[in-house]
Motif scaffolding. Structure first.
Motif, short mmCIF file in Angstrom:
data_model
loop_
_atom_site.label_atom_id
_atom_site.label_comp_id
_atom_site.label_asym_id
_atom_site.label_seq_id
_atom_site.Cartn_x
_atom_site.Cartn_y
_atom_site.Cartn_z
N THR A 83 54.87 74.51 43.60
CA THR A 83 54.21 73.07 44.59
C THR A 83 54.24 74.02 45.94
OG1 THR A 83 56.78 73.37 45.14
CG2 THR A 83 56.26 71.67 43.90
N ALA A 84 53.60 75.05 46.32
CA ALA A 84 53.33 75.15 47.42
C ALA A 84 52.25 76.26 47.09
CB ALA A 84 54.26 76.25 47.85
N THR A 85 51.03 75.11 47.75
CA THR A 85 50.07 75.06 47.46
C THR A 85 49.32 75.71 48.16
OG1 THR A 85 49.69 72.92 48.29
CG2 THR A 85 49.88 73.70 46.08
N THR A 86 49.55 76.39 49.67
CA THR A 86 48.50 76.85 50.98
C THR A 86 49.86 78.21 50.91
OG1 THR A 86 49.97 75.94 52.33
CG2 THR A 86 48.15 74.50 51.76
N ALA A 87 48.44 79.01 51.77
CA ALA A 87 49.82 80.12 52.63
C ALA A 87 50.67 80.09 52.93
CB ALA A 87 48.84 80.82 53.31
N ASP A 88 50.46 79.07 53.63
CA ASP A 88 52.07 78.91 54.56
C ASP A 88 52.71 77.94 53.72
OD1 ASP A 88 50.91 79.87 57.42
OD2 ASP A 88 50.61 78.20 58.46
N ALA A 89 52.62 77.70 53.42
CA ALA A 89 53.59 76.66 52.35
C ALA A 89 54.29 78.31 50.69
CB ALA A 89 53.13 75.76 51.54
N GLN A 90 53.16 79.16 51.51
CA GLN A 90 53.85 80.18 49.94
C GLN A 90 54.61 80.88 50.22
OE1 GLN A 90 50.01 81.37 48.89
NE2 GLN A 90 49.81 79.45 46.91
N ARG A 91 54.24 81.44 51.98
CA ARG A 91 55.37 82.26 52.31
C ARG A 91 56.85 81.39 52.58
NH1 ARG A 91 50.55 83.60 55.21
NH2 ARG A 91 50.94 81.88 56.67
N ALA A 92 56.33 80.21 53.15
CA ALA A 92 57.50 79.50 53.31
C ALA A 92 58.92 79.67 51.97
CB ALA A 92 57.79 78.08 53.73
N MET A 93 58.28 79.32 50.85
CA MET A 93 58.54 79.29 49.43
C MET A 93 58.80 80.54 49.64
SD MET A 93 59.77 77.13 46.96
CE MET A 93 58.76 75.65 47.04
N TRP A 94 58.31 81.50 49.43
CA TRP A 94 58.76 82.58 49.19
C TRP A 94 60.51 83.31 50.39
CZ3 TRP A 94 59.09 86.17 45.79
CH2 TRP A 94 59.74 87.55 45.46
N ARG A 95 60.37 82.69 51.19
CA ARG A 95 61.77 82.84 51.93
C ARG A 95 62.66 82.52 51.94
NH1 ARG A 95 57.76 82.89 56.64
NH2 ARG A 95 58.64 80.89 56.57
N ASP A 96 62.42 81.07 50.64
CA ASP A 96 63.22 80.62 50.08
C ASP A 96 64.14 80.57 49.33
OD1 ASP A 96 63.91 78.05 52.41
OD2 ASP A 96 62.20 76.44 51.15
N ARG A 97 63.40 80.84 48.41
CA ARG A 97 63.42 82.03 46.90
C ARG A 97 63.98 83.30 46.76
NH1 ARG A 97 58.78 83.07 43.29
NH2 ARG A 97 60.63 82.69 41.30
N THR A 98 63.75 83.57 47.67
CA THR A 98 64.72 85.73 47.67
C THR A 98 66.46 85.16 48.30
OG1 THR A 98 63.91 85.75 49.99
CG2 THR A 98 62.61 86.78 48.79
N SER A 99 66.43 84.26 48.58
CA SER A 99 67.55 83.60 49.29
C SER A 99 68.72 82.64 48.00
CB SER A 99 67.76 83.69 50.80
OG SER A 99 67.18 82.00 51.09
N ALA A 100 67.86 82.49 47.13
CA ALA A 100 68.53 81.13 46.13
C ALA A 100 69.45 81.86 46.13
CB ALA A 100 67.28 81.31 44.88
N ASP A 101 70.15 80.62 45.12
CA ASP A 101 71.60 80.95 45.19
C ASP A 101 71.32 81.05 43.52
OD1 ASP A 101 73.52 80.02 46.99
OD2 ASP A 101 72.14 78.21 46.29
N TRP A 102 70.50 80.85 43.27
CA TRP A 102 70.71 81.40 40.84
C TRP A 102 68.93 81.46 41.34
CZ3 TRP A 102 74.85 81.96 37.86
CH2 TRP A 102 76.07 81.69 38.92
N PHE A 103 68.86 82.67 40.43
CA PHE A 103 67.37 82.87 40.29
C PHE A 103 67.49 82.93 38.14
CE2 PHE A 103 64.14 86.17 38.43
CZ PHE A 103 63.01 85.36 38.63
N PHE A 104 66.19 81.94 37.42
CA PHE A 104 66.22 82.16 36.23
C PHE A 104 65.29 83.12 36.01
CE2 PHE A 104 69.33 78.92 36.87
CZ PHE A 104 70.23 79.39 36.07
N MET A 105 65.30 84.37 34.58
CA MET A 105 64.32 84.82 33.79
C MET A 105 64.97 84.52 32.82
SD MET A 105 65.04 88.59 36.14
CE MET A 105 64.13 89.62 34.66
N SER A 106 63.97 85.84 31.86
CA SER A 106 64.36 86.48 30.61
C SER A 106 63.62 87.81 30.64
CB SER A 106 63.54 85.69 29.39
OG SER A 106 63.90 86.13 27.59
N ALA A 107 63.79 88.52 29.74
CA ALA A 107 63.51 89.71 29.92
C ALA A 107 62.58 89.49 28.78
CB ALA A 107 65.05 90.41 29.37
N ASN A 108 62.12 90.81 28.25
CA ASN A 108 60.93 91.22 28.22
C ASN A 108 61.20 91.75 26.45
OD1 ASN A 108 58.33 92.13 30.43
ND2 ASN A 108 58.85 89.69 29.16
#
Length: 216
Positions: A83-108
């Motif tokens: 949802t972050a489509t501009t450089a500023d929005a992407q930087r702000a999103m990254w800051r939020d994501r690095t401090s998220a309560d939960w990160f979901f992924m799988s493993a290769n």
């Protein structure tokens, strides 16, 4: 067919319990869920209303129904990087994501010895696995379980990368020929290979082994 399915599930559960014991030695929590629905219920029991949630480019996160369940619950703060489509929005999103309560992924790949084997191109997914979010949930279908790290890397080269290259249209050799060429192409997906063999932070990484074939 039903009997065969029961046999497969019983065998997978035994394998999963063995892997879970190995994960425990590495200070990583392991959990068994016979179905995706069980996995969704288990993970949601750990979460609280208002928690922030983000995720990597995981097909398993979608196929298991986890993403849909969290979206539909309407009580979490969903941090969707797309949802972050501009450089500023992407930087702000990254800051939020690095401090998220939960990160979901799988493993290769996940070894029977309890090691996570992963590759990444931009390494958004791997960076959040290694550091940042308070909790990491690794959703892992039993098709991802391999004998050892070497087998995990081979799985990535022969299965994971060709399929993801086809999905993402990377124009790498593995998309064009279906075979890994150990490339250095502009959109190479194998920039970083990471083996997670231990977690210093008790309770941060939780692996949920699901009795289904999920993702690539």
């Amino acid at each position: 067919m039903a009997q065969r399915t029961q046999t497969v599930i019983a065998s997978w559960e035994k394998t999963a319990q063995t892997v879970i014991k190995k994960l425990e030695r590495h200070n990583i929590e392991g959990h068994w869920a016979p179905t995706s629905a069980d996995a969704v219920a288990l993970v949601r029991s750990w979460m609280a209303d208002g928690d922030s949630v983000t995720w990597g480019g995981s097909e398993t996160f979608k196929e298991s129904g986890m993403k849909a369940a969290l979206d539909e619950a309407g009580c979490y703060r969903m941090l969707d990087r797309t949802t972050a489509t501009t450089a500023d929005a992407q930087r702000a999103m990254w800051r939020d994501r690095t401090s998220a309560d939960w990160f979901f992924m799988s493993a290769n790949a996940l070894t029977v010895g309890g090691e996570l084997v992963n590759i990444d191109g931009n390494s958004d997914r791997l960076s959040l696995l290694l550091h940042g979010p308070a909790h990491v949930v690794v959703l892992c279908g039993m098709n991802k379980v391999v004998a050892d790290v070497e087998a995990g890397i081979k799985r990535i080269q022969t299965t994971v990368c060709p399929l993801n290259a086809e999905r993402l249209h990377t124009e790498t050799p593995c998309e064009l020929t279906g075979v890994c060429a150990d490339c250095h192409a502009p959109k190479c997906m194998c920039c970083n290979v990471v083996v997670t063999r231990h977690s210093r932070h008790t309770g941060r990484i939780r692996v949920v082994l699901i009795g289904e074939e999920l993702g690539y």
